[in-house]
Write an enzyme that holds these catalytic residues in place. Structure first.
Site, PDB file in Angstrom:
ATOM      1  N   TYR A  43     -14.331  -3.274   3.762  1.00 57.17           N
ATOM      2  CA  TYR A  43     -13.886  -2.986   4.964  1.00 57.17           C
ATOM      3  C   TYR A  43     -14.129  -1.771   5.597  1.00 57.17           C
ATOM      4  CZ  TYR A  43     -10.055  -5.666   2.222  1.00 57.17           C
ATOM      5  OH  TYR A  43      -9.416  -6.452   1.376  1.00 57.17           O
ATOM      6  N   CYS A  86     -26.653  -3.304  -8.466  1.00 57.56           N
ATOM      7  CA  CYS A  86     -27.606  -3.500  -7.870  1.00 57.56           C
ATOM      8  C   CYS A  86     -27.392  -4.249  -6.606  1.00 57.56           C
ATOM      9  CB  CYS A  86     -28.657  -4.393  -8.610  1.00 57.56           C
ATOM     10  SG  CYS A  86     -27.656  -5.605  -9.870  1.00 57.56           S
ATOM     11  N   ARG A  90       0.890  -1.343  -0.112  1.00 56.36           N
ATOM     12  CA  ARG A  90      -0.060   0.020  -0.037  1.00 56.36           C
ATOM     13  C   ARG A  90       0.743   1.273  -0.058  1.00 56.36           C
ATOM     14  NH1 ARG A  90      -5.000  -0.059   1.968  1.00 56.36           N
ATOM     15  NH2 ARG A  90      -4.398  -1.959   3.126  1.00 56.36           N
TER      16      ARG A  90
HETATM   17  N1  LLP Z   1       3.516  -8.968   2.760  1.00 54.11           N
HETATM   18  C1  LLP Z   1       2.613  -9.609   3.080  1.00 54.11           C
HETATM   19  C2  LLP Z   1       3.085 -11.242   3.281  1.00 54.11           C
HETATM   20  C3  LLP Z   1       1.288  -9.545   2.792  1.00 54.11           C
HETATM   21  O1  LLP Z   1       0.409 -10.316   2.953  1.00 54.11           O
HETATM   22  C4  LLP Z   1       1.088  -8.231   2.514  1.00 54.11           C
HETATM   23  C5  LLP Z   1      -0.462  -7.580   2.250  1.00 54.11           C
HETATM   24  C6  LLP Z   1       1.987  -7.360   2.202  1.00 54.11           C
HETATM   25  C7  LLP Z   1       3.209  -7.605   2.563  1.00 54.11           C
HETATM   26  C8  LLP Z   1       1.735  -5.715   2.133  1.00 54.11           C
HETATM   27  O2  LLP Z   1       0.981  -5.159   3.046  1.00 54.11           O
HETATM   28  P1  LLP Z   1       0.498  -3.488   2.794  1.00 54.11           P
HETATM   29  O3  LLP Z   1       1.952  -2.904   2.943  1.00 54.11           O
HETATM   30  O4  LLP Z   1       0.053  -3.383   1.390  1.00 54.11           O
HETATM   31  O5  LLP Z   1      -0.408  -3.339   3.876  1.00 54.11           O
HETATM   32  N2  LLP Z   1      -6.945  -5.750   0.362  1.00 54.11           N
HETATM   33  C9  LLP Z   1      -6.532  -5.279   1.642  1.00 54.11           C
HETATM   34  C10 LLP Z   1      -5.224  -5.386   1.748  1.00 54.11           C
HETATM   35  C11 LLP Z   1      -4.889  -6.807   2.041  1.00 54.11           C
HETATM   36  C12 LLP Z   1      -3.205  -6.986   2.337  1.00 54.11           C
HETATM   37  C13 LLP Z   1      -2.827  -8.483   2.154  1.00 54.11           C
HETATM   38  N3  LLP Z   1      -1.494  -8.530   2.466  1.00 54.11           N
HETATM   39  C14 LLP Z   1      -6.875  -3.889   1.427  1.00 54.11           C
HETATM   40  O6  LLP Z   1      -7.566  -3.172   0.437  1.00 54.11           O
HETATM   41  O7  LLP Z   1      -6.827  -3.026   2.355  1.00 54.11           O
END
Ligand code: LLP
Length: 383
Positions: free
Chosen positions: A283, A308, A244
């Site tokens: 979320y 819808c 992110r």
């Molecule tokens: N490393 C691992 C092992 C992960 O599972 C993830 C994210 C990351 C790194 C990166 O995390 P970040 O820095 O992006 O927070 N769909 C959800 C987020 C799911 C994240 C899954 N794993 C959302 O829209 O917030």
């Protein structure tokens, strides 16, 4: 910042809904990560946004990739990443994923004891440890809590490292990722400290990978200090896996006003919704919404999409000037898990994507057509 006139120009040129990305903001985010984490090796968690152009830019900047599916491994290979630049992770890896990771010489993140026997011979591997901590984020985004499906327990970690060595693998070290969009930076320090406590059992290791999960306003230097302190306990090099943080701020979803409706609540109907940006519905995520039109008489609106489904809302209770059909709305912080999680429910075509770089627009994904959506369906009679 992309100039407002250029956002209008992009919507006119590529149509809406449209994802746009500011290359300068992506570069700035990477610079902030490097500023905080110094020489730590960064692997981009491409699940946040796997667009090939964004991946290529990160690859050129020397960033590796964390992949969690055969498709993501194929993307990494497509942009020329292999060997040390690749991490293959996932709680239920397929045979295809072990084979592809092995062929490319990736580092595997071992998520359970049984996996030791499934890795390709002589693999490099990290052991993912679940620190069993409550984490300050949405339940669906917490991965380091005791009940989560990820990682091995603190008690199992040493045995898995030993089993890797005895199995002829290269046990590089430990991995921890406690969740995503974490609000309280203290969660990271607590998790890293639990891992550091393992040092008495594991001895020194080569690598400590502390994952990602940083919120957009996170105190990166503070997280980095805690990570570095834990790595030092192990005499380890530090690896990080931001997703992110590297792309969210750079991305904006542009959507046009279709019309309005007043039925107890004020609905602003737009041409994007849950199929383009699922996070508000899934979320309860709050993305900043900005009107790209001028007007008097601000009113409070719920921004609703075309699906819808009652939950198909992009935002609630936002104050906007009086809208007219065709007006352009910008949904911010949408570069991560936006386009990546867009879908084709209702046979909606996934949106186009464009990159703003050097004062110019560059298309980086064309809008899908209905026939793209059904391209894999076979056997239907033709009329
Ligand atoms: N490393 C691992 C092992 C992960 O599972 C993830 C994210 C990351 C790194 C990166 O995390 P970040 O820095 O992006 O927070 N769909 C959800 C987020 C799911 C994240 C899954 N794993 C959302 O829209 O917030």
């Amino acid at each position: 910042m992309i100039p407002r006139a250029s956002l209008h120009a992009a919507a006119d040129r590529f149509g809406t809904p449209l994802y746009v990305y500011d290359a300068a903001e992506m570069d700035a985010a990477l610079a902030r990560v490097r500023g905080a984490f110094g020489d730590a090796r960064a692997f981009y968690a491409m699940k946040a946004n796997p667009n090939l152009t964004l991946l290529s830019r990160l690859r050129v900047a020397g960033v590796g990739f964390e992949c969690v599916s055969a498709g993501e491994i194929a993307r990494a290979e497509h942009v020329g990443a292999w060997g040390d630049d690749l991490i293959v992770n996932g709680p239920a890896k397929s045979r295809e994923e072990y084979a592809a990771g092995g062929r490319l010489g990736a580092t595997f993140v071992v998520d359970r004891e049984e996996e030791v026997g499934l890795l390709p011979p002589g693999s490099r591997a990290l052991v993912r440890v679940n620190p069993a901590l409550e984490v300050s984020t949405h339940d669906h985004l917490a991965t380091g809590a005791a009940g989560s499906k990820f990682g091995v327990t603190l008690a199992q970690a040493t045995g898995v490292l030993r089993a890797l060595r005895e199995g002829g693998h290269h046990a590089l070290g430990l991995h921890v990722h406690i969740g995503s969009a974490i609000r309280d930076a203290g969660d990271f320090g607590a998790a890293f400290a639990r891992l550091a406590d393992l040092r008495a059992h594991t001895g020194e290791v080569e690598v400590l990978d502390v994952g990602g999960g940083w919120g957009l306003d996170a105190d990166l230097p503070g997280i980095a200090r805690a990570a570095r302190a834990a790595a030092d306990v192990f005499g380890a090099r530090l690896w990080v896996e931001p997703g992110r943080y590297l792309v969210a701020r750079a991305g904006t979803l542009l959507t046009r006003v279709v019309g309005t409706k007043r039925t107890g609540r004020n609905f602003l109907l737009v041409d994007a919704g849950m199929t383009e940006l699922l996070r508000p519905m899934l979320y309860g995520a709050e993305h900043p919404v900005t009107a790209l039109w001028n007007g008097e008489r601000a009113e409070v609106w719920d921004v609703a999409g075309p699906a819808c489904e009652s939950g198909d809302l992009l935002a609630r209770d936002v104050t906007l000037p009086a809208p007219t059909p065709g007006d352009l709305l910008a949904v911010g912080d949408a570069g991560a898990y936006g386009a990546a999680m867009s879908g084709t429910y209702l046979t909606r075509s996934r949106p186009a994507e464009a990159l703003w770089e050097g004062g110019e627009w560059r298309p980086i994904r064309r809008r899908e057509r209905p026939e793209d959506v059904w391209a894999a369906e076979v056997g239907a009679a033709k009329f």
